[in-house]
Scaffold this active site. Structure first.
Site, PDB file in Angstrom:
ATOM      1  N   ARG A  39       0.818  -1.211   0.000  1.00 45.15           N
ATOM      2  CA  ARG A  39       0.000   0.000   0.000  1.00 45.15           C
ATOM      3  C   ARG A  39       0.856   1.269   0.000  1.00 45.15           C
ATOM      4  NH1 ARG A  39      -4.757  -2.224   4.099  1.00 45.15           N
ATOM      5  NH2 ARG A  39      -6.106  -3.037   2.439  1.00 45.15           N
ATOM      6  N   LYS A 197     -17.751 -19.727   1.580  1.00 43.21           N
ATOM      7  CA  LYS A 197     -19.194 -19.757   1.805  1.00 43.21           C
ATOM      8  C   LYS A 197     -19.986 -18.986   0.767  1.00 43.21           C
ATOM      9  CE  LYS A 197     -19.017 -20.482   6.799  1.00 43.21           C
ATOM     10  NZ  LYS A 197     -19.494 -20.002   8.102  1.00 43.21           N
ATOM     11  N   GLY A 355      -8.098 -10.275  -0.998  1.00 42.11           N
ATOM     12  CA  GLY A 355      -6.881 -10.741  -0.358  1.00 42.11           C
ATOM     13  C   GLY A 355      -6.434 -12.125  -0.767  1.00 42.11           C
ATOM     14  N   GLY A 378     -12.977  -5.194   0.869  1.00 38.07           N
ATOM     15  CA  GLY A 378     -14.402  -4.878   0.949  1.00 38.07           C
ATOM     16  C   GLY A 378     -14.891  -4.036  -0.214  1.00 38.07           C
TER      17      GLY A 378
END
Length: 398
Positions: A39, A197, A355, A378
């Site tokens: 980053r 999931k 990620g 996100g």
């Protein structure tokens, strides 16, 4: 190309101007050292360009989750020296107390990092008073932190409305890549969606069936779709209560003309461990009651490669199997190398994000061959869900 947002190219003469730059400096640290400077490196092009043009650059960023409290271990002063090393030029630090006086001392071309924006209780609430306090420090605003763009915070959304706002180089590259991937992509378009999931990616799957021509489902979530098709998945990770939802997604895909790809051969084992003795490759209908599906099989992986050879665009989020644990990394590594080869030869635009996906692409050694890799978690997922990101919307010139 005409863009819906302004970039650094639209700023004009900025010599002597105070430019607030929102970056993502939320880097992992251990024993006082940065363990991954990705980053920090991503912030360099924008910060260096603004400084080279004579701007007084004030970098805004968050660090950790201090929840409006001052915590010394979450001070951005800890990141200033590592950022200085990556940038290759001096970087100052501005405490939130006396910030206006410190900014007034900056010379043209100077760079300084302001203390953690989340030390202010109103930052995450997008409090107008906090917005005004930040805005008083600058003349212009640049958002270069796509990874924080899904949050309507004072430093990501409020400031873009308080000052003339522009996208930084990293933000610009991200938005251009995402537009190529799903906004206005070249068809046929494929999406690889993996992960443990279905429940965590339901909105993604529902959105994608209307956007892509091929939806490739991997990871533990593929087991739920296999179960919905009557496959006995043994002891595999599976959300049996969501098989009805999987059926709804199958139906929506049929209506939209989207082909859903599930594995027809799989790699199974009786225990989830590295290189267990019980590993075997079987047809999905041959999974024993005491076995777990832990990867996609070689025949299915090869077939997926053939699908991608006929596609022009790919968006990828999530691994095909338990890639951290050999030999269950084979499918993800193989498909990543196929994607890299197709991208290198110019037949595929490939955008990967999240990620686990970034880790898998790096593990395969092909990160440099992808068209674009998003380090956002996100924000990337919400974009794949078709949601409007507040930090991006605030930059819109329309």
């Amino acid at each position: 190309m005409a863009r819906a947002f302004r970039t650094l190219d639209d700023m004009g003469d900025i010599a002597g101007k105070r430019v607030l730059v929102r970056e993502d400096l939320n880097v992992p640290m251990a024993d006082g050292a940065v363990t991954d400077d990705t980053r920090l490196r991503a912030a360099v092009p924008t910060v260096a360009e603004l400084a080279d043009k004579g701007a007084k650059v004030i970098v805004l960023a968050h660090f950790g989750r201090p929840k409006g409290q001052r915590h010394p271990e979450m001070s951005l002063s800890l990141v200033t020296k590592p950022f200085e090393q990556v940038l290759g030029r001096p970087v100052g630090f501005i405490d939130s107390d006396g910030a206006e006086e410190a900014v007034a001392m900056l010379k043209d071309g100077d760079i300084a990092v302001l203390e953690n924006t989340r030390f202010f209780a109103g930052e995450e609430k997008n409090d107008p008073e906090v917005v005004a306090m930040f805005a008083a420090l600058g003349d212009l605003y640049v958002n270069d932190a796509f990874s924080a763009a899904h949050r309507a915070h004072a430093s990501t959304e409020g400031l873009a409305r308080a000052l003339p706002a522009f996208a930084g180089r990293q933000m610009e590259a991200e938005l251009d890549a995402l537009d190529k991937a799903l906004g206005a992509p070249e068809h046929p378009v494929a999406a690889v969606v993996g992960g443990a999931k279905v429940s965590s990616k339901l909105d993604v799957l529902r959105h994608l069936v209307d956007k892509v021509d091929h939806l490739i489902i991997g990871g533990g979530m593929a087991n739920t779709f296999l179960a919905a098709r009557g496959v006995n998945v043994g002891k595999s990770l599976c959300e049996h209560d969501l098989t009805g939802t999987a059926d709804e997604i199958f139906d929506a895909a049929d209506r939209a003309g989207c082909t859903i790809h599930l594995p027809y051969d799989v790699v199974v084992a009786k225990e989830f461990a590295a290189n267990p003795p019980s590993v075997r490759t079987v047809n999905v209908h041959e999974v024993a009651p005491d076995e777990m599906i832990l990867d996609i099989g070689p025949a299915a992986t090869e077939a997926l490669g053939d699908v991608l050879k006929n596609c022009r665009t790919l968006v990828w989020n999530g691994p095909l199997g338990a890639f951290e644990t050999p030999p269950f990394d084979a499918a993800t590594m193989s498909l990543a190398r196929t994607v890299a080869a197709l991208t290198r030869e110019g037949s595929l635009v490939s955008v990967a994000g999240g990620g686990d996906t970034v880790a898998a692409v790096n593990q395969a050694g092909v990160a440099g061959d992808m068209t674009f890799i998003s380090t956002a978690g996100g924000a990337f997922l919400e974009w794949m869900e078709g949601k409007e990101l507040p930090g991006v919307k605030a930059l819109s010139v329309n």
